[in-house]
Design a protein around this motif. Structure first.
Motif, PDB file in Angstrom:
ATOM      1  N   ILE A  53       2.185  -4.005  13.194  1.00  0.00           N
ATOM      2  CA  ILE A  53       0.943  -3.680  12.385  1.00  0.00           C
ATOM      3  C   ILE A  53       0.390  -2.242  12.745  1.00  0.00           C
ATOM      4  CG2 ILE A  53      -1.333  -4.125  11.711  1.00  0.00           C
ATOM      5  CD1 ILE A  53       0.614  -5.186   9.727  1.00  0.00           C
ATOM      6  N   ASP A  54       0.054  -2.050  13.995  1.00  0.00           N
ATOM      7  CA  ASP A  54      -0.480  -0.999  14.687  1.00  0.00           C
ATOM      8  C   ASP A  54       0.201   0.365  14.212  1.00  0.00           C
ATOM      9  OD1 ASP A  54      -2.836  -2.000  15.667  1.00  0.00           O
ATOM     10  OD2 ASP A  54      -2.206  -2.443  17.622  1.00  0.00           O
ATOM     11  N   TRP A  55       1.731  -0.010  14.659  1.00  0.00           N
ATOM     12  CA  TRP A  55       2.718   1.054  14.299  1.00  0.00           C
ATOM     13  C   TRP A  55       2.589   1.581  12.738  1.00  0.00           C
ATOM     14  CZ3 TRP A  55       6.649   2.074  11.140  1.00  0.00           C
ATOM     15  CH2 TRP A  55       7.465   3.444  11.497  1.00  0.00           C
ATOM     16  N   LEU A  56       2.484   0.757  12.000  1.00  0.00           N
ATOM     17  CA  LEU A  56       2.536   0.984  10.584  1.00  0.00           C
ATOM     18  C   LEU A  56       1.344   1.607  10.171  1.00  0.00           C
ATOM     19  CD1 LEU A  56       3.723  -2.488   8.914  1.00  0.00           C
ATOM     20  CD2 LEU A  56       4.941  -0.331   8.799  1.00  0.00           C
ATOM     21  N   LYS A  57       0.065   1.195  10.825  1.00  0.00           N
ATOM     22  CA  LYS A  57      -0.998   1.923  10.430  1.00  0.00           C
ATOM     23  C   LYS A  57      -1.192   3.456  10.897  1.00  0.00           C
ATOM     24  CE  LYS A  57      -4.550   0.868   9.241  1.00  0.00           C
ATOM     25  NZ  LYS A  57      -5.302   0.687   7.884  1.00  0.00           N
ATOM     26  N   THR A  58      -0.375   3.664  11.926  1.00  0.00           N
ATOM     27  CA  THR A  58      -0.405   5.176  12.500  1.00  0.00           C
ATOM     28  C   THR A  58       0.834   5.963  12.466  1.00  0.00           C
ATOM     29  OG1 THR A  58       0.323   3.957  14.699  1.00  0.00           O
ATOM     30  CG2 THR A  58      -1.952   4.327  14.331  1.00  0.00           C
ATOM     31  N   GLN A  59       2.073   5.515  12.235  1.00  0.00           N
ATOM     32  CA  GLN A  59       3.452   6.104  12.383  1.00  0.00           C
ATOM     33  C   GLN A  59       4.065   5.880  10.929  1.00  0.00           C
ATOM     34  OE1 GLN A  59       3.680   8.106  14.845  1.00  0.00           O
ATOM     35  NE2 GLN A  59       1.841   7.434  15.635  1.00  0.00           N
ATOM     36  N   ALA A  60       3.973   4.997  10.208  1.00  0.00           N
ATOM     37  CA  ALA A  60       4.674   4.648   9.280  1.00  0.00           C
ATOM     38  C   ALA A  60       4.448   5.883   8.016  1.00  0.00           C
ATOM     39  CB  ALA A  60       4.250   3.397   8.380  1.00  0.00           C
ATOM     40  N   PRO A  61       5.646   6.526   7.435  1.00  0.00           N
ATOM     41  CA  PRO A  61       5.412   7.562   6.683  1.00  0.00           C
ATOM     42  C   PRO A  61       5.208   7.215   5.025  1.00  0.00           C
ATOM     43  CG  PRO A  61       7.817   7.019   6.786  1.00  0.00           C
ATOM     44  CD  PRO A  61       7.042   6.072   7.845  1.00  0.00           C
ATOM     45  N   PHE A  62       3.886   6.988   5.054  1.00  0.00           N
ATOM     46  CA  PHE A  62       3.186   6.391   3.950  1.00  0.00           C
ATOM     47  C   PHE A  62       1.902   7.296   3.521  1.00  0.00           C
ATOM     48  CE2 PHE A  62       5.348   2.405   4.488  1.00  0.00           C
ATOM     49  CZ  PHE A  62       6.047   2.279   3.452  1.00  0.00           C
ATOM     50  N   TRP A  63       1.843   7.756   2.248  1.00  0.00           N
ATOM     51  CA  TRP A  63       0.573   8.494   2.073  1.00  0.00           C
ATOM     52  C   TRP A  63      -0.349   7.859   0.944  1.00  0.00           C
ATOM     53  CZ3 TRP A  63       5.587  10.214   2.680  1.00  0.00           C
ATOM     54  CH2 TRP A  63       5.825  11.146   3.386  1.00  0.00           C
ATOM     55  N   LYS A  64      -1.521   7.624   1.309  1.00  0.00           N
ATOM     56  CA  LYS A  64      -2.507   6.944   0.400  1.00  0.00           C
ATOM     57  C   LYS A  64      -3.512   7.820  -0.243  1.00  0.00           C
ATOM     58  CE  LYS A  64      -2.172   3.185   4.035  1.00  0.00           C
ATOM     59  NZ  LYS A  64      -2.773   2.410   4.833  1.00  0.00           N
ATOM     60  N   LEU A  65      -3.520   7.381  -1.649  1.00  0.00           N
ATOM     61  CA  LEU A  65      -4.561   8.287  -2.221  1.00  0.00           C
ATOM     62  C   LEU A  65      -5.477   7.174  -2.892  1.00  0.00           C
ATOM     63  CD1 LEU A  65      -5.304  10.994  -3.550  1.00  0.00           C
ATOM     64  CD2 LEU A  65      -3.686  10.514  -5.815  1.00  0.00           C
ATOM     65  N   GLU A  66      -6.862   7.302  -2.548  1.00  0.00           N
ATOM     66  CA  GLU A  66      -7.556   6.499  -3.050  1.00  0.00           C
ATOM     67  C   GLU A  66      -8.258   7.024  -4.380  1.00  0.00           C
ATOM     68  OE1 GLU A  66      -9.050   4.169   0.972  1.00  0.00           O
ATOM     69  OE2 GLU A  66     -10.318   6.115   0.448  1.00  0.00           O
ATOM     70  N   ASP A  67      -8.437   6.113  -5.193  1.00  0.00           N
ATOM     71  CA  ASP A  67      -9.160   6.625  -6.468  1.00  0.00           C
ATOM     72  C   ASP A  67     -10.684   5.991  -6.362  1.00  0.00           C
ATOM     73  OD1 ASP A  67      -6.894   7.679  -7.512  1.00  0.00           O
ATOM     74  OD2 ASP A  67      -6.665   5.907  -8.774  1.00  0.00           O
ATOM     75  N   LYS A  68     -11.475   7.181  -5.981  1.00  0.00           N
ATOM     76  CA  LYS A  68     -12.876   6.581  -5.990  1.00  0.00           C
ATOM     77  C   LYS A  68     -13.850   6.997  -7.030  1.00  0.00           C
ATOM     78  CE  LYS A  68     -12.765   6.976  -0.773  1.00  0.00           C
ATOM     79  NZ  LYS A  68     -13.211   7.832   0.145  1.00  0.00           N
ATOM     80  N   GLU A  69     -15.020   6.587  -7.093  1.00  0.00           N
ATOM     81  CA  GLU A  69     -16.021   7.118  -8.282  1.00  0.00           C
ATOM     82  C   GLU A  69     -16.074   8.632  -8.159  1.00  0.00           C
ATOM     83  OE1 GLU A  69     -18.809   3.136  -8.294  1.00  0.00           O
ATOM     84  OE2 GLU A  69     -19.338   4.947  -7.165  1.00  0.00           O
ATOM     85  N   SER A  70     -16.170   9.348  -6.913  1.00  0.00           N
ATOM     86  CA  SER A  70     -16.196  10.710  -6.770  1.00  0.00           C
ATOM     87  C   SER A  70     -14.956  11.689  -6.882  1.00  0.00           C
ATOM     88  CB  SER A  70     -16.820  11.151  -5.415  1.00  0.00           C
ATOM     89  OG  SER A  70     -15.706  10.704  -4.475  1.00  0.00           O
ATOM     90  N   GLY A  71     -14.050  10.573  -7.001  1.00  0.00           N
ATOM     91  CA  GLY A  71     -12.769  11.350  -7.334  1.00  0.00           C
ATOM     92  C   GLY A  71     -11.449  10.701  -6.463  1.00  0.00           C
TER      93      GLY A  71
END
Length: 149
Positions: free
Chosen positions: A112-130
């Motif tokens: 899990i620690d490796w996934l949080k820091t090294q895994a090649p995923f990009w996360k885009l959050e949809d927030k109220e501000s954009g």
């Protein structure tokens, strides 16, 4: 076993399949990551995860192999989802099984620690501000430091 998929997973079915027919397993540890509804004090409507197919699976296989070298694992499983996910949905499952619980706990935490820091995923959050890309967090990097050899 590694799977990168758009579809959700059934936790109970995955854990049952992972341990089926292996009486050497005495400890099974699992972690399920869920989409939170808040980030940085803002409401999140959804999170979109992207990855680079082919490269992602190779990197996950490599870290799974390292976990198996470090701990006496009988089985392991990493399922990571991609695509648009809403708060409360499952993102990731990491499960490790060993004859003894300590190895299962440590290997699961390492992955899990490796996934949080090294895994090649990009996360885009949809927030109220954009929409906003999620940056790496110092706290995740510090947590992963303890596994460095």
């Amino acid at each position: 076993m590694i799977r990168v998929q758009r579809d959700d997973f059934d936790l109970g079915a995955e854990l049952a399949a992972l341990t089926a027919g292996n009486p050497k397993i005495g400890g099974l540890c699992s972690f399920v990551g869920l989409v939170r509804d808040m980030a940085g004090g803002e409401q999140i409507g959804a999170m979109t995860l992207e990855h680079y197919p082919g490269m992602t699976e190779k990197m996950l296989e490599r870290i799974e192999a390292e976990a198996k070298q470090r701990w006496p694992l009988e089985a392991s499983l990493i399922i990571h989802r991609y695509g648009r996910l809403e708060p409360g949905e499952q993102i990731v499952l990491v499960a490790t099984a060993s004859p003894h619980r300590e190895a299962a706990f440590e290997a699961c935490h390492f992955l899990i620690d490796w996934l949080k820091t090294q895994a090649p995923f990009w996360k885009l959050e949809d927030k109220e501000s954009g929409a906003e890309w999620v940056e790496a967090r110092d706290s995740d990097d510090k947590a992963a430091q303890r596994w460095k050899k």
